[in-house]
Write a protein that holds these residues in place. Sequence first.
Motif, PDB file in Angstrom:
ATOM      1  N   GLU A  18     -17.227  10.364   6.674  1.00 12.68           N
ATOM      2  CA  GLU A  18     -16.458   9.588   7.649  1.00 12.68           C
ATOM      3  C   GLU A  18     -15.227   8.933   7.036  1.00 12.68           C
ATOM      4  N   VAL A  19     -14.794   9.411   5.881  1.00 14.15           N
ATOM      5  CA  VAL A  19     -13.637   8.850   5.173  1.00 14.15           C
ATOM      6  C   VAL A  19     -12.503   9.868   5.191  1.00 14.15           C
ATOM      7  N   ASP A  20     -11.275   9.387   5.365  1.00 19.88           N
ATOM      8  CA  ASP A  20     -10.092  10.245   5.348  1.00 19.88           C
ATOM      9  C   ASP A  20      -9.861  10.728   3.917  1.00 19.88           C
ATOM     10  N   ASP A  21     -10.100  12.007   3.687  1.00 21.70           N
ATOM     11  CA  ASP A  21     -10.021  12.561   2.330  1.00 21.70           C
ATOM     12  C   ASP A  21      -8.617  12.433   1.753  1.00 21.70           C
ATOM     13  N   ALA A  22      -7.590  12.742   2.554  1.00 25.20           N
ATOM     14  CA  ALA A  22      -6.212  12.702   2.053  1.00 25.20           C
ATOM     15  C   ALA A  22      -5.790  11.272   1.728  1.00 25.20           C
ATOM     16  N   LEU A  23      -6.154  10.322   2.590  1.00 25.12           N
ATOM     17  CA  LEU A  23      -5.780   8.933   2.345  1.00 25.12           C
ATOM     18  C   LEU A  23      -6.505   8.382   1.122  1.00 25.12           C
ATOM     19  N   LEU A  24      -7.771   8.730   0.973  1.00 21.26           N
ATOM     20  CA  LEU A  24      -8.509   8.327  -0.220  1.00 21.26           C
ATOM     21  C   LEU A  24      -7.812   8.836  -1.472  1.00 21.26           C
ATOM     22  N   GLY A  25      -7.360  10.088  -1.431  1.00 24.27           N
ATOM     23  CA  GLY A  25      -6.656  10.646  -2.580  1.00 24.27           C
ATOM     24  C   GLY A  25      -5.343   9.955  -2.865  1.00 24.27           C
ATOM     25  N   ASP A  26      -4.618   9.599  -1.810  1.00 25.83           N
ATOM     26  CA  ASP A  26      -3.350   8.902  -1.994  1.00 25.83           C
ATOM     27  C   ASP A  26      -3.553   7.563  -2.696  1.00 25.83           C
ATOM     28  N   TYR A  27      -4.537   6.817  -2.241  1.00 22.22           N
ATOM     29  CA  TYR A  27      -4.804   5.526  -2.880  1.00 22.22           C
ATOM     30  C   TYR A  27      -5.316   5.707  -4.306  1.00 22.22           C
ATOM     31  N   LEU A  28      -6.154   6.700  -4.514  1.00 21.48           N
ATOM     32  CA  LEU A  28      -6.735   6.901  -5.837  1.00 21.48           C
ATOM     33  C   LEU A  28      -5.665   7.267  -6.858  1.00 21.48           C
ATOM     34  N   ARG A  29      -4.698   8.113  -6.481  1.00 18.65           N
ATOM     35  CA  ARG A  29      -3.615   8.484  -7.398  1.00 18.65           C
ATOM     36  C   ARG A  29      -2.872   7.252  -7.910  1.00 18.65           C
ATOM     37  N   GLY A  30      -2.655   6.291  -7.014  1.00 14.76           N
ATOM     38  CA  GLY A  30      -1.938   5.093  -7.429  1.00 14.76           C
ATOM     39  C   GLY A  30      -2.797   4.099  -8.168  1.00 14.76           C
TER      40      GLY A  30
ATOM     41  N   ARG B  24       0.836  -1.209   0.000  1.00 14.06           N
ATOM     42  CA  ARG B  24       0.000   0.000   0.000  1.00 14.06           C
ATOM     43  C   ARG B  24       0.869   1.256   0.000  1.00 14.06           C
ATOM     44  N   THR B  25       2.001   1.188   0.703  1.00 20.13           N
ATOM     45  CA  THR B  25       2.930   2.316   0.669  1.00 20.13           C
ATOM     46  C   THR B  25       3.499   2.506  -0.731  1.00 20.13           C
ATOM     47  N   VAL B  26       3.754   1.401  -1.429  1.00 23.97           N
ATOM     48  CA  VAL B  26       4.258   1.486  -2.805  1.00 23.97           C
ATOM     49  C   VAL B  26       3.233   2.167  -3.701  1.00 23.97           C
ATOM     50  N   ILE B  27       1.967   1.760  -3.617  1.00 26.83           N
ATOM     51  CA  ILE B  27       0.964   2.325  -4.524  1.00 26.83           C
ATOM     52  C   ILE B  27       0.763   3.805  -4.241  1.00 26.83           C
ATOM     53  N   ILE B  28       0.878   4.202  -2.976  1.00 29.85           N
ATOM     54  CA  ILE B  28       0.779   5.623  -2.636  1.00 29.85           C
ATOM     55  C   ILE B  28       1.970   6.381  -3.203  1.00 29.85           C
ATOM     56  N   ALA B  29       3.176   5.854  -2.972  1.00 28.32           N
ATOM     57  CA  ALA B  29       4.385   6.530  -3.461  1.00 28.32           C
ATOM     58  C   ALA B  29       4.403   6.598  -4.982  1.00 28.32           C
ATOM     59  N   LEU B  30       3.931   5.545  -5.637  1.00 26.31           N
ATOM     60  CA  LEU B  30       3.893   5.534  -7.099  1.00 26.31           C
ATOM     61  C   LEU B  30       2.933   6.591  -7.621  1.00 26.31           C
ATOM     62  N   GLY B  31       1.773   6.711  -7.001  1.00 29.73           N
ATOM     63  CA  GLY B  31       0.817   7.726  -7.419  1.00 29.73           C
ATOM     64  C   GLY B  31       1.353   9.135  -7.242  1.00 29.73           C
ATOM     65  N   ARG B  32       2.033   9.367  -6.134  1.00 29.85           N
ATOM     66  CA  ARG B  32       2.607  10.699  -5.892  1.00 29.85           C
ATOM     67  C   ARG B  32       3.705  11.020  -6.892  1.00 29.85           C
TER      68      ARG B  32
END
Length: 749
Positions: free
Chosen positions: A597-609, A438-446
Amino acid sequence: MITMAGCRTVPIGSYLQGLGMWRAVVRLLDPEAKAHWHAGRLVLSTHFSTADELIEALAGRFEPLPIASPWNAGAGYTDNGSNTTATGALAAVRSSSEPRLARLRAVVEAADRVTAEAHARGWSGTGKELWDKARKPDVMQLCRNEFPDDALAWIDAAVVLGRDERGRPDPTYSRLLGTGGNFGRQDVSSTYVQAVLAVLVKSRTAKQSGGWLRAALVGDESVPYLRNTVGQLDPGRAGGVQSSPLENDDEGFANPWAFLFAIEGAVLFASAAVRREGALTSRVAVPFAVDGSAGGFATDADGEPVRAEMWMPEWSRPATLAEIEHLLGEGRVEWGGRPARTGLDFVRAVATLGVDRGITHFTRHIVTDRFGQSPLAVPAGRIAVRDHAGPVGLLGALDRWLDDVRAVTRSGEVTSRMRQLDVACFDVSRGGGPAAMRTVIIALGRLHEAVANSSAARERVRRPLVVADAAGWWAALGPDLPELRLAAAFASGSDADLSQPVRFGSATLRCLLSPVRPAHGGKRLEWSDRPSAVAVSGGTVAALAAAHRRRGIPGAVSDPFAGDTARHRPVIKGVLSAFRRGLHASLSDVVALAAGEVDDALLGDYLRGLVLLDWSTAPLSRLTIPGDEERPFIPAPLALLLPFFAVDPLPIRLRRDDPTDTAVVLRPGPGWLTGLRSSDPAGVYTDALRRLGAAGITRTVTHVADGLDGDAVTAALLLRMPRGDRLAALRSVAVLPARPPARVLGEPA
């Protein structure tokens, strides 16, 4: 078997010390001696019964290696006053009659001849330079021609004389021995000669030789050490008692025997210079030595220069020295069908067993500049060789695109994001599991976002990244977070007809949220010359709502039921904005998103990847998102609108006496999505109730009070959901007659 407690796998000097001690035992005492590693210590299989017997034999019969580096100014072969200690040590060797120094004297005399010949040929440098830089390779070649045969192993360990593209001499240095036998200002050959004199010749220090030898082999460090330069191999002893943040004490605490054995161990890597494409240069590769990769170790500092990496192998079964020489000389570490070139390649190869068999672990050492300009080999973790790839194999699909990114002259955000991705990939390769992926997919999206936002980067990175095997990635990520599940449901959505092959031309969120567009008939993506159609700076939920509103413009999405004329099918005309294909979101996740009730920033991180994955070929029917054990409470505004945002008709029993369900096509009004964003969305709910009545559905509510954020509801309505969940939402605001009970055969009607 004798466990050599003083010969450990870390630091690298101790590891090499163990190999060198073993090599010395084989060449001088026991040719059949074997060795292996156990619990971080070298275990020697030999005819000696105890460590004391071995120490006594080594002390009495040790002969130093023939080592000389006249190509280095600090070696002392030219008495220019730059290193009087080195010059004096060589003079002591020349004048000594000690029989055990015979081979060392021979190579020193050969080096004297090389020096005289090179000066006579006019190869001298100017100023502080001992040799003309263009002639230094010639000096090295002359050494190969003049040195005794048994001295060539030292040259091969320190430098490989290759040729550049124009055929000119081009030396390549193994970082194991610095730059041609130099650790910064320390000349290795001179330090070696001084250590030989200290343990075998000098009366003042030779008395302590036995204590130093015992300390090196069995770890008894109760003896005082010499104050001397340590070098890169033992960073823990570098920097003496006078070191401070403002001033460095160049002298550490040196054990001469440890240094002698460490250099002999390094000579085992002499045959490791092989000509094949791979590490360090494109012409010469040194197995188990690669270009440095940032990150992946605890002492990593942002911006710290990493000169190289060395990965030292461990084996658990006793092996002969010849076997290990072959391993070190021909050991292959491959990733993606090619020799590993970087530390990241290496760790992934280790994780997928892309190395020679028989190795159980590798210890990674980073060569970096610390204590001013002094290179040090810093331990950076121990990694087991595993016999299954796990999620590591998925990372290979990124390499070609990442190679383009690395070729960009990077600065600022792209550099930072690339570093974060490398660290994340290291964690996966070390067995990090779903959390690391999950950290990889976030870093890849960023990283991809940073490249997409840089016009200079887009010029070098030819096309946007599309990652294959979405199914494999989804399984490796472990969908146990609502933000991750929601991001996958959004990312996988497309307008493709399930009965037709899917292409990138089928509209997806990626084409709205990123500056990309379909190319070549929709078979792949290319960079767009325009900014993203939807701004993402205002937050993820706001961006998803804006994307939904764009899709909600009449005519933006084709409706397969727009001209439906089927008899007995109510069609409530309106605007279609839903996706026809994609993962289904669970009802609880949809409710959580709509309720804020969802973390907006975390949702965005996952979505980018996750938008980078090629969902078009994924078997979405088999990629399930965990459902709800119990259906959650659905807020009335959301429950009323959910039935309208689906492509296919809903099977509804309109009247109790109907023999079958009726396929009802419900569509939202054209102004609903913008109305939800207004200060008074009551008109949207009123129209929704009216449309239910027009479809023949009996409503149980006549008024809906708004209490949800308009953007959150708009984003939630874009998600695909199981038909049963939409019917459950409809039942909470309308009467759906139950099917009549099945009649038992023979029962009166």
